[in-house]
Enzyme design. Structure first.
Site, mmCIF file in Angstrom:
data_model
loop_
_atom_site.group_PDB
_atom_site.id
_atom_site.type_symbol
_atom_site.label_atom_id
_atom_site.label_comp_id
_atom_site.label_asym_id
_atom_site.label_seq_id
_atom_site.Cartn_x
_atom_site.Cartn_y
_atom_site.Cartn_z
ATOM 1 N N GLU A 107 106.482 25.589 28.228
ATOM 2 C CA GLU A 107 107.133 27.365 28.135
ATOM 3 C C GLU A 107 106.988 28.470 29.190
ATOM 4 O OE1 GLU A 107 106.620 26.033 25.554
ATOM 5 O OE2 GLU A 107 107.303 26.225 23.350
ATOM 6 N N TRP A 139 97.117 -17.411 28.138
ATOM 7 C CA TRP A 139 98.586 -17.276 29.820
ATOM 8 C C TRP A 139 99.738 -18.062 28.639
ATOM 9 C CZ3 TRP A 139 96.031 -14.949 31.417
ATOM 10 C CH2 TRP A 139 94.654 -14.797 32.202
ATOM 11 N N ARG A 195 94.100 -1.844 33.841
ATOM 12 C CA ARG A 195 93.966 -2.060 34.850
ATOM 13 C C ARG A 195 94.935 -2.119 35.369
ATOM 14 N NH1 ARG A 195 90.967 -5.600 31.448
ATOM 15 N NH2 ARG A 195 92.051 -7.426 32.098
HETATM 16 C C1 AOF Z 1 104.018 24.772 21.973
HETATM 17 N N1 AOF Z 1 104.760 24.063 23.716
HETATM 18 O O1 AOF Z 1 104.626 22.361 25.622
HETATM 19 C C2 AOF Z 1 103.295 22.150 23.242
HETATM 20 C C3 AOF Z 1 103.067 22.778 21.767
HETATM 21 O O2 AOF Z 1 95.735 23.618 21.119
HETATM 22 P P1 AOF Z 1 96.931 23.618 21.908
HETATM 23 O O3 AOF Z 1 96.823 24.960 22.625
HETATM 24 O O4 AOF Z 1 97.632 23.477 23.571
HETATM 25 O O5 AOF Z 1 98.121 23.777 20.705
HETATM 26 C C4 AOF Z 1 98.784 22.889 20.447
HETATM 27 C C5 AOF Z 1 99.712 23.046 19.107
HETATM 28 O O6 AOF Z 1 100.854 23.732 19.873
HETATM 29 C C6 AOF Z 1 100.153 21.585 18.440
HETATM 30 O O7 AOF Z 1 99.902 20.357 17.421
HETATM 31 C C7 AOF Z 1 102.093 21.945 18.112
HETATM 32 O O8 AOF Z 1 101.501 22.545 17.527
HETATM 33 C C8 AOF Z 1 102.239 22.554 19.559
HETATM 34 N N2 AOF Z 1 102.419 21.677 21.199
HETATM 35 N N3 AOF Z 1 104.091 23.521 21.300
HETATM 36 O O9 AOF Z 1 105.220 25.661 22.163
HETATM 37 C C9 AOF Z 1 104.159 22.737 24.229
HETATM 38 N N4 AOF Z 1 102.096 20.739 23.391
HETATM 39 ZN ZN ZN Z 2 103.292 26.543 22.862
#
Ligand code: AOF
Ligand code: ZN
Length: 336
Positions: free
Chosen positions: A58, A177, A214
């Site tokens: 976001e 293989w 690789r």
């Molecule tokens: C979102 N948008 O793109 C993602 C989310 O350690 P942090 O700050 O990166 O937070 C990780 C947690 O946030 C992860 O466990 C999941 O619950 C959420 N991921 N949330 O709004 C994102 N990657």
């Molecule tokens: Zn987030």
């Protein structure tokens, strides 16, 4: 005449999937997330979670906006986060500050620190929230993250290769293989998408595999090597910094999860694979089948020891493709 092409909410969610996939192999232990910001029928910003520790999708989309996001709709495949004790600032709060007017979500975040609370926070600030669009597809995209959050253990992908009669070697042990070059190249792509490559001690002692990626021009992270050895008796050169050694499956599952290593590629051998399968710990299987027969020799799965035919583990949601002369089949075991 001006013609306006209507894009459906589902199409925008599909686009978030495409964006999210750009992070495949790099976001673990975080999920794959993409976001699209739309204002007056026009996409004004897109983004995705590129890597663990980096901006969430976001925020990335907001940073890419060509104009103010006030009054816009954001499409995102995962519920915006709202918890604060973590690496990056919470997304829901940021969407409120940016005066986004509508949030369309595919899946709620199973992380107990979020799980519905992100939606609640947005709604309490008068933001319209819809969720559940293409939820089943979103579940598949994030099968690793969702399973590990729900079961508090890593997701295990079992990779195998055999002849059509399910054999992996001749009775004298000759096994090099069995599958073609294209299949062997795809194994490296699979490794690049996982945090850990795991093998049993027998396989390790026999082949002394590097278990690394690789691929031409590959500059991503190398996976950890995990070795399961009941005796712990392994050759000296196995002890390099990215090697984890466990004496039991249970210890491995617990320690890997604690280390936030949630996507594991299990590469054999057949006895270890069978033990994992017997315990219901295999989540996805990918098997390369070479169109040939051996007629004798060890099978791709040993140690399963079923008591009746009805107990046999069944894969669902099968997909097939070809790599050179080989067929590749992948499918999932029923979710817990
Ligand atoms: C979102 N948008 O793109 C993602 C989310 O350690 P942090 O700050 O990166 O937070 C990780 C947690 O946030 C992860 O466990 C999941 O619950 C959420 N991921 N949330 O709004 C994102 N990657
Ligand atoms: Zn987030």
């Amino acid at each position: 005449m001006i013609s306006v092409i209507q894009v459906s909410p589902e199409q925008y969610i599909r686009r978030t999937f495409e964006l999210a996939l750009k992070g495949l192999g790099k976001t673990w232990p975080n999920p794959l997330v993409g976001a699209v910001i739309v204002k007056n029928g026009k996409v004004i910003g897109e983004g995705f979670h590129l890597q663990y520790g980096h901006d969430h999708a976001e925020l990335c989309a907001l940073k890419n906006c060509s104009e103010s996001a006030a009054g816009a709709t954001i499409y995102v495949n995962l519920e915006p986060c709202c918890h604060t004790n973590k690496q990056t600032p919470p997304c829901a709060q940021r969407l409120i500050e940016e005066k986004i007017s509508k949030v369309v979500i595919c899946n709620l975040d199973p992380n107990p620190l979020v799980n519905g609370k992100g939606v609640e926070l947005l709604r309490s600030h008068g933001i319209e929230v819809q969720h559940g669009l293409l939820a089943e597809e979103g579940e598949k995209l994030n099968e690793v993250f969702f399973l590990s959050q729900r079961l508090r253990r890593p997701f295990i992908y079992l990779k195998m290769a055999s002849t059509l009669d399910g054999r992996i070697a001749l009775p004298n042990g000759e096994s090099q293989w069995i599958t073609g070059e294209e299949s062997r190249a795809h194994v490296h792509t699979l490794r690049s998408q996982h945090q850990v490559v795991m093998v049993g001690a027998e396989t390790f002692r026999k082949d002394n595999p590097k278990l690394n990626v690789r691929l031409p021009c590959y500059d991503g992270p190398q996976p950890y090597r995990a070795i399961i050895s009941a005796s712990g008796n392994l050759p000296k050169d196995s002890q390099h910094e990215k090697t984890l050694i466990y004496t039991s499956i249970e210890d491995a599952m617990k320690d890997l999860f604690e280390r936030k290593l949630i996507s594991i590629l299990l590469e054999g051998g057949p006895r270890l694979a069978g033990s994992f399968m017997a315990k219901g710990l295999i989540d996805r299987v990918g098997i390369f089948l070479n169109p040939s027969f051996l007629g004798a020799g060890p099978s791709v799965i040993e140690n399963l020891e079923l008591k009746s035919l009805s107990e046999r583990p069944f894969l669902e949601d099968l997909q097939s493709s070809t790599y050179g002369p080989d067929i590749f089949l992948t499918g999932r075991f029923k979710k817990a």
